[in-house]
Design a protein around this motif. Structure first.
Motif, mmCIF file in Angstrom:
data_model
loop_
_atom_site.group_PDB
_atom_site.id
_atom_site.type_symbol
_atom_site.label_atom_id
_atom_site.label_comp_id
_atom_site.label_asym_id
_atom_site.label_seq_id
_atom_site.Cartn_x
_atom_site.Cartn_y
_atom_site.Cartn_z
ATOM 1 N N ASN A 169 -58.474 32.673 -6.204
ATOM 2 C CA ASN A 169 -59.119 33.330 -5.057
ATOM 3 C C ASN A 169 -58.680 34.783 -4.853
ATOM 4 O OD1 ASN A 169 -56.630 33.002 -3.955
ATOM 5 N ND2 ASN A 169 -57.332 32.046 -2.051
ATOM 6 N N ALA A 185 -66.665 36.477 -1.365
ATOM 7 C CA ALA A 185 -67.597 35.465 -0.873
ATOM 8 C C ALA A 185 -67.614 34.293 -1.844
ATOM 9 C CB ALA A 185 -69.007 36.033 -0.730
ATOM 10 N N THR A 186 -67.961 33.127 -1.327
ATOM 11 C CA THR A 186 -67.955 31.897 -2.114
ATOM 12 C C THR A 186 -69.330 31.233 -1.992
ATOM 13 O OG1 THR A 186 -65.619 31.659 -1.529
ATOM 14 C CG2 THR A 186 -66.708 29.715 -2.454
ATOM 15 N N MET A 206 -71.191 27.402 -2.761
ATOM 16 C CA MET A 206 -70.941 26.023 -3.173
ATOM 17 C C MET A 206 -72.190 25.169 -2.986
ATOM 18 S SD MET A 206 -68.645 24.398 -0.028
ATOM 19 C CE MET A 206 -67.204 25.369 -0.438
ATOM 20 N N TYR A 253 -60.930 28.995 1.912
ATOM 21 C CA TYR A 253 -61.746 30.072 1.333
ATOM 22 C C TYR A 253 -61.463 31.435 1.967
ATOM 23 C CZ TYR A 253 -63.811 26.115 -0.880
ATOM 24 O OH TYR A 253 -63.962 24.974 -1.616
ATOM 25 N N THR A 306 -63.283 33.392 3.397
ATOM 26 C CA THR A 306 -64.397 34.319 3.137
ATOM 27 C C THR A 306 -65.657 33.666 3.696
ATOM 28 O OG1 THR A 306 -65.147 33.281 1.069
ATOM 29 C CG2 THR A 306 -63.397 34.955 0.877
ATOM 30 N N VAL A 344 -68.813 31.609 3.137
ATOM 31 C CA VAL A 344 -69.148 30.601 2.125
ATOM 32 C C VAL A 344 -70.634 30.264 2.263
ATOM 33 C CG1 VAL A 344 -68.758 28.243 1.314
ATOM 34 C CG2 VAL A 344 -66.822 29.609 2.148
ATOM 35 N N VAL A 397 -73.565 27.827 1.402
ATOM 36 C CA VAL A 397 -73.754 26.436 0.990
ATOM 37 C C VAL A 397 -75.220 26.233 0.607
ATOM 38 C CG1 VAL A 397 -73.571 24.014 1.689
ATOM 39 C CG2 VAL A 397 -71.937 25.712 2.591
ATOM 40 N N THR A 426 -63.134 31.850 7.273
ATOM 41 C CA THR A 426 -64.204 31.125 6.593
ATOM 42 C C THR A 426 -65.375 30.914 7.544
ATOM 43 O OG1 THR A 426 -62.641 29.932 5.181
ATOM 44 C CG2 THR A 426 -64.838 28.969 5.429
ATOM 45 N N PHE A 457 -69.256 29.213 7.189
ATOM 46 C CA PHE A 457 -70.244 28.568 6.321
ATOM 47 C C PHE A 457 -71.641 29.031 6.711
ATOM 48 C CE2 PHE A 457 -66.710 25.431 6.252
ATOM 49 C CZ PHE A 457 -66.492 25.386 4.881
ATOM 50 N N ALA A 498 -74.382 36.518 -0.916
ATOM 51 C CA ALA A 498 -72.938 36.506 -1.200
ATOM 52 C C ALA A 498 -72.467 37.877 -1.677
ATOM 53 C CB ALA A 498 -72.613 35.428 -2.238
ATOM 54 N N GLY A 548 -67.770 27.917 -6.004
ATOM 55 C CA GLY A 548 -66.728 26.938 -5.708
ATOM 56 C C GLY A 548 -67.013 25.551 -6.265
#
Lengths: 214, 214
Positions: free
Chosen positions: B66, B71-72, B74, B101, B103, B105, B107, B122, B124, B138, B150
């Motif tokens: 990480n 940004a992540t 998933m 995370y 950051t 995230v 989804v 984090t 979402f 992202a 992720g």
């Protein structure tokens, strides 16, 4: 007591041979990339009368591949591309007149054929009554030495499913083949009963070794 | 320019999660064995307020996971076990109130939901219009830092197929799960365009790193 060993090279995405195996592509398309690590080792080069190569961790594994092996078992695809009954006896294997086995080799097939003696101590025996019979014959021929499963994927899977494998070594190379024959497939949740005993790597290949759980 | 990275741990037989993922088994049956190598590293332990751990090659990779991530992204299974529309907003992810995370995230889901801000940075965001939209959002959020996929397997495969991945790191552990979610599956002969740049290992795990071919 013979030790039953599997020792194969796999791409990171899981393939031990590329797709479309044929007379021109015995390892399948792209499959030769799997074995480059071995060709660079000192022990391989010595065995083939070449100089050079490095005595690395890869060399230790390349040397171990056929150390103390008294007999070899292989699937029919490892012997040749011919399917169905043996049309004639002209096909003498992928391996030339002096195959690298130097032991009796038991070829799993559904079609009978007389044994075929090659140079250098390799004799191919064609076994039509299943993997346990092939193993019994290989153990008898090995006379206390190891029995090596030479591949391919299907033969390895059948022995992994049988629970008879004592040692599994998988050399993983950073190749992405995309297609081909997967080693870990058709295993019904297995293999089970194998525990990791060593993981070492060079920049070219990571060696994963397992032994039967005590 | 953000770098799009995938960084996942895989069993030798190819699985990045065990079978039967559920509320009690977020990583699937046996899946927790995949991540033991990371929990033993110094950087993981420091990050979680624990002492000890060793500064090994594994530690370098655990720390890099990480590092510089802005940004992540998933798949929905990585956020929770719920399928279909969000019945209520009670489910706040597998990760507790302070997810690892730190950051934004993004989804991937087919079902809209308002953003969900957690502790520690984090948030979402639920993206319903596909992987390219998620990536664009992202990248904007990452502000020049990396974007990390992720997981899980399906999200990784979709991005590998898209050809947009700049860097792929696969940590291979000598675990044989037998069943579960394969990383290298549904890839239509891919991934293509990635070349190996590093292979190093400890006795616990082998790290394979690829970069987009120049």
């Amino acid at each position: 007591m013979s030790t039953l060993r599997i020792d194969m090279t796999m791409s990171l995405d899981g393939y031990v041979a590329g797709p479309d195996q044929s007379l021109d592509d015995p390892l399948g398309k792209g499959g030769e990339a799997l074995h480059e690590w071995m060709l660079a080792t000192q022990s391989w080069r010595e065995r083939h009368g070449q100089e050079g190569g490095e005595a690395t961790v890869d060399d230790r594994y390349a040397a171990a591949w056929n150390e103390n092996v008294g007999a070899t078992i292989m699937g029919r695809n490892m012997f040749g591309p011919i399917r169905g009954s043996w049309q004639d006896d002209e096909w003498r294997g992928w391996w030339g007149e002096d195959p690298p086995y130097h032991t009796p080799v038991f070829v799993l097939t559904h079609h009978e054929r007389a044994p075929l003696a090659m140079e250098g101590g390799t004799t191919f025996h064609f076994v039509t009554d299943g993997i346990e019979s092939a193993l019994a014959q290989a153990v008898a021929a090995a006379d206390g030495k190891d029995v090596l499963i030479g591949g391919g994927a299907s033969a390895a899977q059948q022995y992994l499913l049988s629970g008879l494998v004592d040692e599994l070594t998988v050399h993983v190379v950073p190749v992405l083949l995309g297609r081909g024959e997967r080693l870990f497939d058709h295993l019904d949740g297995g293999p089970v009963g194998l525990e990791p005993v060593e993981l070492v790597a060079s920049p070219a290949v990571a060696h994963f070794r397992y032994a039967r759980a005590g």
